[in-house]
Write a protein that holds these residues in place. Structure first.
Motif: not given
Length: 353
Positions: A88-114
């Motif tokens: 189903g529809k869930n959050e995909l997240k990239a946690e970015i680490y830079s100079a001791g700080e953490k940032y996040a980029v997120t978006q929703e994607i849909v995972l289907h059956n195979n």
């Protein structure tokens, strides 16, 4: 000297804030590209995630997550992986680490059956009379007696029916403030949903005496409901089917029904049949067969043409000439289906196409 130190501190703080603010602005321009075979994201199939970095912002590493599940980390902007659950529809997240700080980029994607769902057709075994004044919202057998919940404000009811004759054996009217929806029977109690009121009703299965009410949680509407003998499953018109505790009616979790290429919504009447959830879809001429653990739609019953067999089809408008109502009879091992204001209840056998 004290003034100089204070000025140094202020300049340093301003500089750090400026850098942090600038970094956040750069991160805000990033996005995640998802590349899968045939551009269709399916479980257990290879997928590549790429962090689009239009400002070429430097970073130390990236960690990728799907629905808060760790997928892996990368020193570059790419990661190859496979997604298994949840569908189903869930959050995909990239946690970015830079100079001791953490940032996040997120978006929703849909995972289907195979796997695509199996396609089934039907054979009419019997036709029985049905009250065409009933705006059918829920059907269920209990000890060979058919229970039916009907809807529309001022016309909603709960009734016991002799399915062979169509005779209403017992009926209670629902207060006109409520639009009745699906029903389910568990532990000698009938549970009936309402559409917009945020609550359902509980009745004694024999006399239909009202015993209490229950509140909805995150699911704001009531559409269909069924149970597996322990827990309830409730649809609310969205892409979710909620699992409710059979004792407390508390919403515990949810699944999102999907095929191999689409996310399903507007699932209406529900019925538990041999370990699967059978679901009508509003304004669709079929039944989805859903795995209650994963949400995968494993089968589709094509009921197109059945409404033409309904005796009063010519008198119904398009809104009423729709399927709604599924009841499985354990004694006959057959399905019983009808529609809103239909004058016919169909007993059908299911065959794989």
């Amino acid at each position: 000297m004290k003034t100089f130190k204070n000025l140094t501190f202020i300049l340093l703080a301003t500089s750090l804030f400026s850098c942090s603010s600038s970094k956040k602005e750069e991160i805000a321009k990033m996005s995640i590209q998802v590349k899968a075979e045939n551009d269709l994201l399916q479980r257990d199939n290879p997928v590549k995630f790429t962090l689009n970095n239009p400002t070429n912002t430097s970073f130390d590493s990236i960690q990728f997550y799907y629905s808060n599940k760790y997928l892996g980390s990368s020193k570059t902007n790419q990661l190859s992986s496979k997604l298994t659950t949840p569908l189903g529809k869930n959050e995909l997240k990239a946690e970015i680490y830079s100079a001791g700080e953490k940032y996040a980029v997120t978006q929703e994607i849909v995972l289907h059956n195979n796997k695509p769902p199996k396609i089934y057709t039907y054979k009419i075994k019997n036709k029985y009379p049905h009250d065409n004044l009933a705006f059918t919202q829920g059907l269920e057998f209990y000890k060979d007696t058919l229970y039916e919940g009907t809807g529309r404000n001022g016309f909603s009811s709960l009734r016991k029916v002799d399915y062979k004759t169509g005779k209403v054996l017992k009926k209670i009217e629902i207060d006109k403030r409520y639009f009745g929806e699906g029903i389910s029977i568990l532990d000698n109690k009938v549970y009936q949903l309402t559409w917009h009121a945020g609550q359902g009703f509980i009745y004694d299965v024999n006399q239909l005496e009202k015993l209490g009410t229950f509140k909805y949680g995150a699911s704001k509407e009531g559409w269909g409901i069924c149970n597996d003998g322990k827990n309830f499953y409730k649809s609310d018109g969205t892409a979710k089917i909620w699992m409710l505790d059979g004792k407390t009616l508390e919403e515990k979790s949810y699944i999102q029904p999907v095929t191999h290429k689409s996310l399903s919504t507007r699932l209406n009447e529900l019925e538990w049949v041999n370990g699967k959830i059978y679901a009508n879809t509003w304004q669709k001429d079929g039944i989805a067969i859903i795995n209650p653990e994963s949400g995968a739609i494993e089968g589709l019953i094509d009921l197109r043409g059945l409404k033409k067999e309904n005796g009063n089809a010519a008198q119904l408008n398009n809104e009423d000439l729709v399927l709604n109502g599924i009841a499985f009879n354990n004694n006959t091992n057959t399905l019983f289906v009808t529609g809103k204001h239909w004058d016919t209840l169909f007993e059908i056998e299911i065959e794989e196409r």
